[in-house]
Design a protein around this motif. Structure first.
Motif, PDB file in Angstrom:
ATOM      1  N   VAL A 164       0.853  -1.186   0.000  1.00 41.12           N
ATOM      2  CA  VAL A 164       0.000   0.000   0.000  1.00 41.12           C
ATOM      3  C   VAL A 164       0.889   1.235   0.000  1.00 41.12           C
ATOM      4  CG1 VAL A 164      -1.980  -1.045   1.178  1.00 41.12           C
ATOM      5  CG2 VAL A 164      -0.136  -0.033   2.527  1.00 41.12           C
ATOM      6  N   SER A 165       0.282   2.367  -0.382  1.00 42.14           N
ATOM      7  CA  SER A 165       1.104   3.571  -0.512  1.00 42.14           C
ATOM      8  C   SER A 165       1.584   4.065   0.861  1.00 42.14           C
ATOM      9  CB  SER A 165       0.318   4.660  -1.234  1.00 42.14           C
ATOM     10  OG  SER A 165      -0.985   4.753  -0.703  1.00 42.14           O
ATOM     11  N   ILE A 166       0.762   3.837   1.893  1.00 35.88           N
ATOM     12  CA  ILE A 166       1.172   4.239   3.239  1.00 35.88           C
ATOM     13  C   ILE A 166       1.860   3.051   3.908  1.00 35.88           C
ATOM     14  CG2 ILE A 166       0.352   4.864   5.538  1.00 35.88           C
ATOM     15  CD1 ILE A 166      -2.134   5.964   3.764  1.00 35.88           C
ATOM     16  N   GLY A 167       3.012   3.273   4.496  1.00 34.24           N
ATOM     17  CA  GLY A 167       3.716   2.155   5.078  1.00 34.24           C
ATOM     18  C   GLY A 167       3.440   1.979   6.553  1.00 34.24           C
ATOM     19  N   SER A 168       4.131   2.776   7.345  1.00 33.14           N
ATOM     20  CA  SER A 168       4.116   2.599   8.792  1.00 33.14           C
ATOM     21  C   SER A 168       2.768   3.007   9.392  1.00 33.14           C
ATOM     22  CB  SER A 168       5.240   3.459   9.374  1.00 33.14           C
ATOM     23  OG  SER A 168       5.190   3.445  10.761  1.00 33.14           O
ATOM     24  N   VAL A 169       2.132   2.105  10.140  1.00 33.13           N
ATOM     25  CA  VAL A 169       0.827   2.411  10.726  1.00 33.13           C
ATOM     26  C   VAL A 169       0.802   2.303  12.250  1.00 33.13           C
ATOM     27  CG1 VAL A 169      -0.472   1.705   8.682  1.00 33.13           C
ATOM     28  CG2 VAL A 169       0.028   0.029  10.452  1.00 33.13           C
ATOM     29  N   SER A 170       1.923   1.901  12.835  1.00 30.19           N
ATOM     30  CA  SER A 170       1.950   1.736  14.281  1.00 30.19           C
ATOM     31  C   SER A 170       3.405   1.673  14.714  1.00 30.19           C
ATOM     32  CB  SER A 170       1.228   0.436  14.656  1.00 30.19           C
ATOM     33  OG  SER A 170       1.344   0.179  16.035  1.00 30.19           O
ATOM     34  N   GLY A 171       3.668   2.114  15.939  1.00 34.50           N
ATOM     35  CA  GLY A 171       5.033   2.034  16.418  1.00 34.50           C
ATOM     36  C   GLY A 171       5.084   2.288  17.907  1.00 34.50           C
ATOM     37  N   GLY A 172       6.238   1.973  18.493  1.00 36.38           N
ATOM     38  CA  GLY A 172       6.386   2.214  19.913  1.00 36.38           C
ATOM     39  C   GLY A 172       7.675   1.635  20.433  1.00 36.38           C
ATOM     40  N   GLY A 173       7.745   1.517  21.760  1.00 39.50           N
ATOM     41  CA  GLY A 173       8.953   0.961  22.339  1.00 39.50           C
ATOM     42  C   GLY A 173       8.983   1.101  23.850  1.00 39.50           C
ATOM     43  N   ARG A 174      10.096   0.623  24.418  1.00 42.37           N
ATOM     44  CA  ARG A 174      10.264   0.677  25.873  1.00 42.37           C
ATOM     45  C   ARG A 174      11.117   1.871  26.272  1.00 42.37           C
ATOM     46  NH1 ARG A 174       9.654  -1.920  30.594  1.00 42.37           N
ATOM     47  NH2 ARG A 174       8.542  -3.680  29.681  1.00 42.37           N
ATOM     48  N   TYR A 175      10.739   2.484  27.385  1.00 41.00           N
ATOM     49  CA  TYR A 175      11.467   3.646  27.885  1.00 41.00           C
ATOM     50  C   TYR A 175      11.718   3.459  29.382  1.00 41.00           C
ATOM     51  CZ  TYR A 175       6.462   4.378  28.344  1.00 41.00           C
ATOM     52  OH  TYR A 175       5.123   4.188  28.585  1.00 41.00           O
ATOM     53  N   ASP A 176      12.750   4.132  29.875  1.00 41.95           N
ATOM     54  CA  ASP A 176      13.138   3.998  31.279  1.00 41.95           C
ATOM     55  C   ASP A 176      12.589   5.095  32.160  1.00 41.95           C
ATOM     56  OD1 ASP A 176      14.557   1.758  31.270  1.00 41.95           O
ATOM     57  OD2 ASP A 176      16.553   2.700  31.216  1.00 41.95           O
ATOM     58  N   ASN A 177      12.230   6.205  31.530  1.00 39.05           N
ATOM     59  CA  ASN A 177      12.053   7.399  32.340  1.00 39.05           C
ATOM     60  C   ASN A 177      10.952   8.275  31.776  1.00 39.05           C
ATOM     61  OD1 ASN A 177      12.417   9.436  34.135  1.00 39.05           O
ATOM     62  ND2 ASN A 177      14.394  10.110  33.339  1.00 39.05           N
ATOM     63  N   LEU A 178       9.725   7.809  31.978  1.00 34.82           N
ATOM     64  CA  LEU A 178       8.592   8.537  31.409  1.00 34.82           C
ATOM     65  C   LEU A 178       8.394   9.883  32.082  1.00 34.82           C
ATOM     66  CD1 LEU A 178       5.970   8.381  29.562  1.00 34.82           C
ATOM     67  CD2 LEU A 178       4.785   7.603  31.625  1.00 34.82           C
ATOM     68  N   THR A 179       8.558   9.913  33.396  1.00 43.29           N
ATOM     69  CA  THR A 179       8.062  11.044  34.181  1.00 43.29           C
ATOM     70  C   THR A 179       9.156  11.855  34.861  1.00 43.29           C
ATOM     71  OG1 THR A 179       7.787   9.532  36.035  1.00 43.29           O
ATOM     72  CG2 THR A 179       5.854   9.899  34.670  1.00 43.29           C
ATOM     73  N   GLY A 180      10.433  11.539  34.529  1.00 44.52           N
ATOM     74  CA  GLY A 180      11.533  12.234  35.187  1.00 44.52           C
ATOM     75  C   GLY A 180      11.430  13.741  35.057  1.00 44.52           C
ATOM     76  N   VAL A 181      10.970  14.196  33.908  1.00 46.01           N
ATOM     77  CA  VAL A 181      10.892  15.624  33.647  1.00 46.01           C
ATOM     78  C   VAL A 181       9.884  16.305  34.576  1.00 46.01           C
ATOM     79  CG1 VAL A 181       9.134  15.396  31.847  1.00 46.01           C
ATOM     80  CG2 VAL A 181      10.777  17.274  31.740  1.00 46.01           C
ATOM     81  N   PHE A 182       8.964  15.517  35.154  1.00 41.69           N
ATOM     82  CA  PHE A 182       8.012  16.071  36.133  1.00 41.69           C
ATOM     83  C   PHE A 182       8.386  15.693  37.569  1.00 41.69           C
ATOM     84  CE2 PHE A 182       5.146  15.643  32.316  1.00 41.69           C
ATOM     85  CZ  PHE A 182       5.078  17.001  32.058  1.00 41.69           C
ATOM     86  N   GLY A 183       9.631  15.289  37.754  1.00 39.51           N
ATOM     87  CA  GLY A 183      10.098  15.097  39.120  1.00 39.51           C
ATOM     88  C   GLY A 183       9.865  13.715  39.695  1.00 39.51           C
TER      89      GLY A 183
END
Lengths: 453, 453
Positions: free
Chosen positions: B311-330
């Motif tokens: 199909v003309s559109i390729g990527s329809v979903s994505g994601g991954g694992r992260y260590d530090n979702l909320t560090g920026v909010f303390g």
């Protein structure tokens, strides 16, 4: 490190609230669809030219405006600064957040008038934004839930609105409420009949206080508002109307015998009741309220308002018939009738009356718990079959003490846990524990599927 | 009279589009719930202090800002005007529209950390706004559809993400796609192994073009980006990896034998595959893509991307694992894994492949039509029973030529009409006509209920 906060007057909806809101909205959507209404959505942002001038000066003040992107000050001079915010607004902002769903709907109808099939029945459930002073029960972001049918004058639509409200309330378990109904033409007729033609606005405002302040005080207020003594005396019979709908109609017929528009209003209302009767319906919950007004300037025919009795919040739904939805956008003559469910208010009412069924907030049905790695492997091997059968199932992802896993189930209000111990692995069963009764049974997979689906 | 228009980059969703979007979203929601994810919603507006600094300078530019209510210029001086928009922004605006669902989710987790049950699995389906230059397939308002689980490092979550994607795609009828998977630690390891530690960013950007420009050109680009000749030669084995997942893992194991972090990445990936195997699952649709990067700076473990083939559109979903979702909010140490379905893109893919089932856009099932007032009365008398049985039924509200009523049914894609003529009234039946086949039968009410439910 900053401590994050929410903007004033806005809310997060957590899992329990969302599940309950979904329960309400699903009930409403299902009902709308049963009656042939179709869902649309419009963008959060509209051009300010679409929004301003539609809600009065006060409404314009309450619009949230979007700052133009990029160098938003590029057209602003120091003279503009002196003139102040009002004069400068158009130079820094050309878009705003929608204030309701009616104006975007009118815009939608005008822009799509050649593709739409009329009569067009649409429903729309989206948030709206108002820069109101936040207070208890009043938010700056809240959902509206509107249904309108446009392109027909048929009073079948009014009858079906009554039926949709009844169906939604019946499904939600609400039993003590009234669907107040009136007709703008009756109000116009009353003002004519007492010799104060055109004054139905102040008349309704004053009469609305009848229950609270009594007839004498209402009369005083009417006179203060410029009504003649004579006119308030003429009103007397309307104050003494009983509760019976047909009795009220008879009284009004003679009261309005000289008002053509008033007679028309009565005829419309009678036809709505007649259609309900042809549909095999009764007038349960319907209350003909001669003084019901609601946004008088907009409505031209039927007027609705739904009140729940015995709760702190009264009005939870309202609407009416209008002649000219889209005139302001250059398309005259689009008439229709619509109404709106107040989702936040219905939520509060159901909460106050404890009417949310336990299922309405239930997510996961079964949590698989285990003592060790082999128990975890066993649990993993069962997941696919359980989920394939439609059972909402989780496995506690980390190897942890069984107590912690059970606490997780309790906190998340998961009704069943499936314990995967050595004996269960050996017997190829699960120890299915009902967390509210404490009952526990050893069941094999087919038995579990049978129990939980 | 003004001609209304939509703001650039925004869209209305009409009834057919909404029905199809609902079909996609219901499939996704049902899947999320089956795996124990719970829905939340956050407000459209967030404080600018919450939003800014999270998406880089470019992202900050693309935030839609809300003009402060009331006299927004009250703190702006003519010196501010000279300094320009950037310096003045904070004086005229303190709120913005959310740019994604991740930052609001992080804020939500921090603000509710004491009430939430961890591991917390949430999904969220709401529009986001970006002041991007509008172009084909890129809008200023679009829905994001995110699922994240936070508060656990368990790789069961990664395995379940693969399963959720497979279930959604299976339900939607998508058969030709890959779930590309990689691990950030493998990328870090590769950069180490070729003697260019820390340069996994530019490495991935260059290698990503392998299919398009070939290995020689990629090498040239790497050297331009400051990689040594020697390092590009060392990369060679990774260019010649075959398709077999386990073969690739073996090659990588030896390639990364001296990189501790690289070995860890391989071990994590192997464990995800092992969990899938313990769940009785295969690796269908899973494609280990050694160079898959996606928003490298954010992810610390698994990385996902889903591509639909042909199909003309390729990527329809994505994601991954992260260590530090909320560090920026303390709140440091909140790790998790999440992914996002691109609803607009999935819509376009299903449309291109003609995979929307006819039922997905079906509203009303039956329209009652009639020739005269007695036919209308008869139709009215049938509505309650039909709707009670759950049949979405409409009556044409106005008395009109039968041709007009049938046209209405056709335009609204209503599959059946129930004709209420004199003979039908006499026989107490309906002439039920299938509008696609033209077949017509005289059926009584119980027969109709049986046929249409």
């Amino acid at each position: 490190m900053q401590k994050p906060s929410l903007p004033k007057g806005t809310r997060d909806f957590g899992p329990v609230q969302m599940a309950r809101r979904t329960y309400i909205l699903d009930t409403i959507k299902e009902t709308f669809q049963l009656f042939g209404y179709q869902q649309i959505e419009t963008p959060a942002m509209e051009n300010l030219s679409t929004l301003t001038g539609k809600y009065g000066d006060e409404g314009d003040q309450l619009l949230f405006k979007i700052l133009n992107s990029g160098d938003f000050l590029k057209d602003v001079s120091s003279e503009d600064l002196e003139k102040g915010s009002g004069a400068t607004l158009s130079k820094v902002s050309e878009k705003g957040l929608r204030y309701d769903l009616t104006v975007p709907f009118a815009r939608y109808v005008v822009m799509n008038r050649n593709e739409l099939t009329f009569p067009f029945k649409r429903y729309q459930i989206q948030p709206v934004w108002r820069a109101d002073r936040p207070q208890k029960g009043r938010y700056r972001e809240f959902y509206q839930c509107d249904a309108d049918v446009v392109g027909t004058d048929s009073l079948v639509c009014e009858a079906e609105i009554v039926l949709m409200i009844r169906r939604v309330f019946d499904r939600l378990g609400l039993k003590d409420y009234s669907i107040k109904i009136n007709n703008r033409k009756i109000l116009t007729g009353i003002a004519e009949a007492i010799g104060e033609a055109g004054k139905e606005g102040p008349l309704c405002v004053a009469i609305d206080k009848l229950d609270k302040i009594g007839w004498e005080k209402v009369q005083e207020e009417l006179i203060q508002r410029g009504f003649s003594q004579d006119s308030t005396v003429k009103l007397q019979p309307l104050v003494e109307l009983g509760n019976d709908i047909f009795q009220k109609l008879e009284t009004l017929k003679s009261f309005l015998k000289d008002s053509e528009v008033g007679q028309k209003g009565i005829a419309e209302l009678e036809e709505v009741f007649e259609i309900l009767s042809k549909m095999g319906e009764n007038l349960d919950f319907v209350d003909f309220d001669v003084m019901l007004a609601r946004g008088l300037s907009y409505y031209t025919g039927a007027i609705f308002e739904v009140k729940v009795h015995g709760v702190s919040i009264g009005s939870v739904s309202g609407g009416g018939r209008y002649d000219n939805l889209t005139g302001v956008f250059g398309l005259p003559g689009v008439s229709g009738v619509g109404f709106s469910f107040g989702v936040d208010r219905i939520y509060d009412v159901l909460d106050e009356l404890k009417l949310f069924p336990a299922e309405s907030q239930r997510g996961t049905q079964l949590l698989l718990v285990y003592f060790d790695a082999s128990g975890k492997d066993y649990a993993l091997s069962l997941l696919a079959s359980l989920r394939k059968a439609g059972i909402k199932t989780e496995i506690y992802p980390d190897e942890a003490k069984i107590k912690k896993q059970l606490e997780f189930a309790t906190k998340k209000e998961i009704p069943f846990v499936g314990i995967c111990g050595d004996q269960e692995i050996k017997d190829q069963v699960l120890a299915l524990k009902n967390l509210s009764t404490g009952e526990q049974e050893q069941l094999n997979l087919p038995e579990i599927l049978k129990r939980l689906t």
